[in-house]
Each structure stands twice: as C-alpha cells, then as structure tokens.
Scaffold this motif. Structure first.
Motif, PDB file in Angstrom:
ATOM      1  N   ASP A  75     -22.172  14.676 -28.830  1.00 43.94           N
ATOM      2  CA  ASP A  75     -20.787  14.695 -29.295  1.00 43.94           C
ATOM      3  C   ASP A  75     -19.844  15.385 -28.315  1.00 43.94           C
ATOM      4  O   ASP A  75     -18.629  15.370 -28.512  1.00 43.94           O
ATOM      5  CB  ASP A  75     -20.691  15.389 -30.666  1.00 43.94           C
ATOM      6  CG  ASP A  75     -21.451  14.619 -31.729  1.00 43.94           C
ATOM      7  OD1 ASP A  75     -21.411  13.367 -31.699  1.00 43.94           O
ATOM      8  OD2 ASP A  75     -22.094  15.255 -32.572  1.00 43.94           O
ATOM      9  N   ALA A  76     -20.409  16.010 -27.297  1.00 44.90           N
ATOM     10  CA  ALA A  76     -19.591  16.730 -26.310  1.00 44.90           C
ATOM     11  C   ALA A  76     -20.274  16.665 -24.942  1.00 44.90           C
ATOM     12  O   ALA A  76     -20.569  17.684 -24.327  1.00 44.90           O
ATOM     13  CB  ALA A  76     -19.396  18.176 -26.762  1.00 44.90           C
ATOM     14  N   VAL A  77     -20.538  15.443 -24.485  1.00 43.98           N
ATOM     15  CA  VAL A  77     -21.285  15.254 -23.242  1.00 43.98           C
ATOM     16  C   VAL A  77     -20.571  15.910 -22.064  1.00 43.98           C
ATOM     17  O   VAL A  77     -21.185  16.615 -21.262  1.00 43.98           O
ATOM     18  CB  VAL A  77     -21.544  13.755 -22.975  1.00 43.98           C
ATOM     19  CG1 VAL A  77     -22.099  13.534 -21.574  1.00 43.98           C
ATOM     20  CG2 VAL A  77     -22.505  13.200 -24.013  1.00 43.98           C
ATOM     21  N   ALA A  78     -19.274  15.710 -21.948  1.00 43.99           N
ATOM     22  CA  ALA A  78     -18.539  16.257 -20.799  1.00 43.99           C
ATOM     23  C   ALA A  78     -18.609  17.780 -20.771  1.00 43.99           C
ATOM     24  O   ALA A  78     -18.819  18.379 -19.716  1.00 43.99           O
ATOM     25  CB  ALA A  78     -17.087  15.789 -20.833  1.00 43.99           C
ATOM     26  N   GLU A  79     -18.479  18.417 -21.934  1.00 40.38           N
ATOM     27  CA  GLU A  79     -18.557  19.878 -22.007  1.00 40.38           C
ATOM     28  C   GLU A  79     -19.969  20.353 -21.644  1.00 40.38           C
ATOM     29  O   GLU A  79     -20.143  21.353 -20.946  1.00 40.38           O
ATOM     30  CB  GLU A  79     -18.168  20.373 -23.399  1.00 40.38           C
ATOM     31  CG  GLU A  79     -16.699  20.167 -23.726  1.00 40.38           C
ATOM     32  CD  GLU A  79     -16.307  18.727 -24.064  1.00 40.38           C
ATOM     33  OE1 GLU A  79     -17.206  17.857 -24.228  1.00 40.38           O
ATOM     34  OE2 GLU A  79     -15.100  18.450 -24.142  1.00 40.38           O
ATOM     35  N   SER A  80     -20.979  19.623 -22.106  1.00 39.20           N
ATOM     36  CA  SER A  80     -22.367  19.965 -21.774  1.00 39.20           C
ATOM     37  C   SER A  80     -22.597  19.863 -20.274  1.00 39.20           C
ATOM     38  O   SER A  80     -23.262  20.709 -19.677  1.00 39.20           O
ATOM     39  CB  SER A  80     -23.343  19.038 -22.502  1.00 39.20           C
ATOM     40  OG  SER A  80     -23.245  19.188 -23.892  1.00 39.20           O
ATOM     41  N   VAL A  81     -22.036  18.824 -19.673  1.00 33.47           N
ATOM     42  CA  VAL A  81     -22.173  18.637 -18.229  1.00 33.47           C
ATOM     43  C   VAL A  81     -21.500  19.793 -17.483  1.00 33.47           C
ATOM     44  O   VAL A  81     -22.031  20.293 -16.491  1.00 33.47           O
ATOM     45  CB  VAL A  81     -21.614  17.261 -17.811  1.00 33.47           C
ATOM     46  CG1 VAL A  81     -21.374  17.185 -16.315  1.00 33.47           C
ATOM     47  CG2 VAL A  81     -22.571  16.165 -18.243  1.00 33.47           C
ATOM     48  N   ARG A 121     -37.860  13.296 -22.825  1.00 35.39           N
ATOM     49  CA  ARG A 121     -37.841  12.367 -23.960  1.00 35.39           C
ATOM     50  C   ARG A 121     -37.075  12.963 -25.138  1.00 35.39           C
ATOM     51  O   ARG A 121     -36.349  12.246 -25.837  1.00 35.39           O
ATOM     52  CB  ARG A 121     -39.270  12.016 -24.371  1.00 35.39           C
ATOM     53  CG  ARG A 121     -39.944  11.048 -23.426  1.00 35.39           C
ATOM     54  CD  ARG A 121     -41.343  10.672 -23.895  1.00 35.39           C
ATOM     55  NE  ARG A 121     -41.979   9.822 -22.911  1.00 35.39           N
ATOM     56  CZ  ARG A 121     -43.160  10.068 -22.371  1.00 35.39           C
ATOM     57  NH1 ARG A 121     -43.861  11.128 -22.730  1.00 35.39           N
ATOM     58  NH2 ARG A 121     -43.673   9.241 -21.478  1.00 35.39           N
ATOM     59  N   GLU A 122     -37.248  14.262 -25.354  1.00 31.74           N
ATOM     60  CA  GLU A 122     -36.512  14.941 -26.432  1.00 31.74           C
ATOM     61  C   GLU A 122     -35.004  14.861 -26.191  1.00 31.74           C
ATOM     62  O   GLU A 122     -34.225  14.597 -27.112  1.00 31.74           O
ATOM     63  CB  GLU A 122     -36.915  16.410 -26.518  1.00 31.74           C
ATOM     64  CG  GLU A 122     -38.091  16.678 -27.399  1.00 31.74           C
ATOM     65  CD  GLU A 122     -38.378  18.171 -27.480  1.00 31.74           C
ATOM     66  OE1 GLU A 122     -37.423  18.961 -27.691  1.00 31.74           O
ATOM     67  OE2 GLU A 122     -39.554  18.533 -27.325  1.00 31.74           O
ATOM     68  N   LYS A 123     -34.587  15.105 -24.953  1.00 32.77           N
ATOM     69  CA  LYS A 123     -33.156  15.060 -24.627  1.00 32.77           C
ATOM     70  C   LYS A 123     -32.608  13.642 -24.824  1.00 32.77           C
ATOM     71  O   LYS A 123     -31.513  13.461 -25.356  1.00 32.77           O
ATOM     72  CB  LYS A 123     -32.918  15.533 -23.194  1.00 32.77           C
ATOM     73  CG  LYS A 123     -33.119  17.024 -23.014  1.00 32.77           C
ATOM     74  CD  LYS A 123     -32.711  17.456 -21.634  1.00 32.77           C
ATOM     75  CE  LYS A 123     -32.903  18.934 -21.422  1.00 32.77           C
ATOM     76  NZ  LYS A 123     -32.256  19.781 -22.390  1.00 32.77           N
ATOM     77  N   VAL A 124     -33.374  12.646 -24.399  1.00 37.03           N
ATOM     78  CA  VAL A 124     -32.950  11.254 -24.570  1.00 37.03           C
ATOM     79  C   VAL A 124     -32.857  10.925 -26.053  1.00 37.03           C
ATOM     80  O   VAL A 124     -31.887  10.312 -26.506  1.00 37.03           O
ATOM     81  CB  VAL A 124     -33.914  10.295 -23.836  1.00 37.03           C
ATOM     82  CG1 VAL A 124     -33.669   8.850 -24.243  1.00 37.03           C
ATOM     83  CG2 VAL A 124     -33.775  10.469 -22.319  1.00 37.03           C
ATOM     84  N   ARG A 125     -33.858  11.347 -26.823  1.00 38.01           N
ATOM     85  CA  ARG A 125     -33.846  11.081 -28.268  1.00 38.01           C
ATOM     86  C   ARG A 125     -32.602  11.683 -28.908  1.00 38.01           C
ATOM     87  O   ARG A 125     -31.967  11.092 -29.767  1.00 38.01           O
ATOM     88  CB  ARG A 125     -35.116  11.668 -28.903  1.00 38.01           C
ATOM     89  CG  ARG A 125     -35.269  11.403 -30.364  1.00 38.01           C
ATOM     90  CD  ARG A 125     -35.833  10.013 -30.601  1.00 38.01           C
ATOM     91  NE  ARG A 125     -34.786   9.125 -31.070  1.00 38.01           N
ATOM     92  CZ  ARG A 125     -34.797   7.805 -30.948  1.00 38.01           C
ATOM     93  NH1 ARG A 125     -35.794   7.203 -30.352  1.00 38.01           N
ATOM     94  NH2 ARG A 125     -33.832   7.069 -31.401  1.00 38.01           N
ATOM     95  N   HIS A 126     -32.243  12.878 -28.455  1.00 37.62           N
ATOM     96  CA  HIS A 126     -31.053  13.559 -28.967  1.00 37.62           C
ATOM     97  C   HIS A 126     -29.797  12.736 -28.669  1.00 37.62           C
ATOM     98  O   HIS A 126     -28.916  12.597 -29.522  1.00 37.62           O
ATOM     99  CB  HIS A 126     -30.982  14.953 -28.349  1.00 37.62           C
ATOM    100  CG  HIS A 126     -29.944  15.847 -28.935  1.00 37.62           C
ATOM    101  ND1 HIS A 126     -29.912  16.213 -30.254  1.00 37.62           N
ATOM    102  CD2 HIS A 126     -28.880  16.460 -28.355  1.00 37.62           C
ATOM    103  CE1 HIS A 126     -28.878  16.993 -30.480  1.00 37.62           C
ATOM    104  NE2 HIS A 126     -28.233  17.165 -29.338  1.00 37.62           N
ATOM    105  N   LEU A 127     -29.716  12.187 -27.457  1.00 42.01           N
ATOM    106  CA  LEU A 127     -28.569  11.356 -27.094  1.00 42.01           C
ATOM    107  C   LEU A 127     -28.528  10.077 -27.929  1.00 42.01           C
ATOM    108  O   LEU A 127     -27.480   9.678 -28.425  1.00 42.01           O
ATOM    109  CB  LEU A 127     -28.619  10.996 -25.602  1.00 42.01           C
ATOM    110  CG  LEU A 127     -28.272  12.112 -24.619  1.00 42.01           C
ATOM    111  CD1 LEU A 127     -28.597  11.691 -23.194  1.00 42.01           C
ATOM    112  CD2 LEU A 127     -26.809  12.518 -24.744  1.00 42.01           C
ATOM    113  N   ALA A 192     -16.247   9.624 -19.090  1.00 45.26           N
ATOM    114  CA  ALA A 192     -16.117   8.162 -19.020  1.00 45.26           C
ATOM    115  C   ALA A 192     -17.467   7.476 -19.227  1.00 45.26           C
ATOM    116  O   ALA A 192     -17.560   6.485 -19.942  1.00 45.26           O
ATOM    117  CB  ALA A 192     -15.502   7.759 -17.684  1.00 45.26           C
ATOM    118  N   LEU A 193     -18.508   8.009 -18.612  1.00 39.41           N
ATOM    119  CA  LEU A 193     -19.845   7.422 -18.767  1.00 39.41           C
ATOM    120  C   LEU A 193     -20.333   7.507 -20.205  1.00 39.41           C
ATOM    121  O   LEU A 193     -20.903   6.552 -20.734  1.00 39.41           O
ATOM    122  CB  LEU A 193     -20.845   8.131 -17.854  1.00 39.41           C
ATOM    123  CG  LEU A 193     -20.753   7.815 -16.369  1.00 39.41           C
ATOM    124  CD1 LEU A 193     -21.624   8.772 -15.571  1.00 39.41           C
ATOM    125  CD2 LEU A 193     -21.153   6.381 -16.098  1.00 39.41           C
TER     126      LEU A 193
END
Length: 198
Positions: A75-81, A121-127, A192-193
């Motif tokens: 829900d906050a990919v840019a902030e996580s990055v 895999r856990e991180k991908v599952r979360h996404l 954007a991604l």
C-alpha cells in the motif's frame, strides 16, 4: 576478567563483515580478521568453521538484518523503497557482499540459498496479497510480484554498487548529492511501477 565467548563472536563477525566487504571471499585473510577482532584464528575456526562458512554467516545475517528492518508495503511501495534506499545508504556493505558473492560463487547454489528464496517468496506473497497483478491468473500475479520486487531492488542497489559512476553520470560534485538526487528519482519510479503492477 573472564573470557566472553559471545563478545568474541561479535567482534569476529564485525571484523569479518568489514574484511569481506572490502576484499571478497578470495581476498579476505583470516589473519586480518583475527587481528581486527582482537581474537585468535582458532576462535574463528571454532565458532564459524572456516572462511567460507564465516562469509556465508555474515551474508545470511546481513540479509536477515535488512529483511527485519524494512519490508515492502504493497500500500506504500514508494515509501518502502525510500526506507530501503536509506537502509542501504547506511549499510553499503551488503551490496558489496552480494557483488562479491556473485563474482566468486560462479552462479552455483550457495549456502543458505533456500532460506533466502523463502524470504523473497514471503515478500512477493505480501505484494500479491496487497493487490499486485490483480485480475491476472495466480501464476502471473506471482510473476508480476517477483518482477516488481526484483526491479525495485535493482533500482536501489545499483546506486550503491557503483557510487562513483552515479556521481559522474549525474554530474554531481559529491556522492552524497548524487544519492540524494537518485533517492527522489527511485521513489518516483517505484511509485509509477507499483501503480502499473497493480
């Protein structure tokens, strides 16, 4: 004063992390690690088994450190990055260790690879659970999550893998100025991604 085994292990570990980041597995010297850790070489072999096992332990611990410190919030990919970018700026040794591993391991199955795969895999599952690839069949959603995660990690890591090139290409006077500029660009790109992947 009594011998403190845990403190000795910690000192060896810290010295090894610095040595491996600087020289890689092949170039690292157990003698230098022992000297920097104020320990004897026998303690290194006793606690870690040898140089290869010590390298694997350092890399495993550094990977676990970043996984515990920062997660990619769908829900906050840019902030996580942005948080990941900051973490790597404070801990550039992980990128160096990963580069040394890639150069010296020759693509073979490394110690702890299955554990690391599981964490990814856990991180991908979360996404995916957060909406990445929504509307696609499950397998394609997972692939979309994998591609997004790997792309985001690459956007971050390259800045620290080649900081001099970053400074020169962006025509900045200092690496600090180049990284500040890159942080904003990476966050904007991640936003954007993520929007496209969702």
């Amino acid at each position: 004063m009594a011998y403190d085994a845990e403190d000795t292990r910690r000192r060896i570990f810290e010295a090894a992390a610095a040595e491996f980041a600087e020289h890689g597995l092949a170039g690292a010297r157990v003698e230098r690690i022992a000297t920097a850790a104020r320990a004897n070489k026998q303690a290194i072999y006793l606690y870690f088994g040898g140089k290869e096992q010590l390298f694997a332990a350092v890399l495993r611990a550094k990977m676990a450190e970043v996984q515990v410190s920062v997660s990619v919030d769908p829900d906050a990919v840019a902030e996580s990055v942005g948080q990941l970018f900051d973490w790597y700026q404070e801990h550039p040794e992980l990128i160096r260790l990963l580069l040394w591993e890639a150069l010296e391991a020759g693509g073979g199955l490394g110690e702890g690879e299955e554990e690391r795969r599981g964490a990814f895999r856990e991180k991908v599952r979360h996404l995916v659970d957060g909406g990445v690839g929504e509307g696609l069949p499950e397998e394609r959603r997972v692939r979309a999550g994998q591609d997004l995660l790997f792309t985001l990690m690459g956007l971050i890591a390259w800045n620290f893998a080649v900081p001099g090139m970053c400074r020169m290409m962006l025509d900045e006077e200092t690496e600090r100025a180049a990284l500040a500029r890159r942080r904003e660009t990476v966050i904007r790109t991640a936003r954007a991604l993520a929007a496209g992947a969702a």
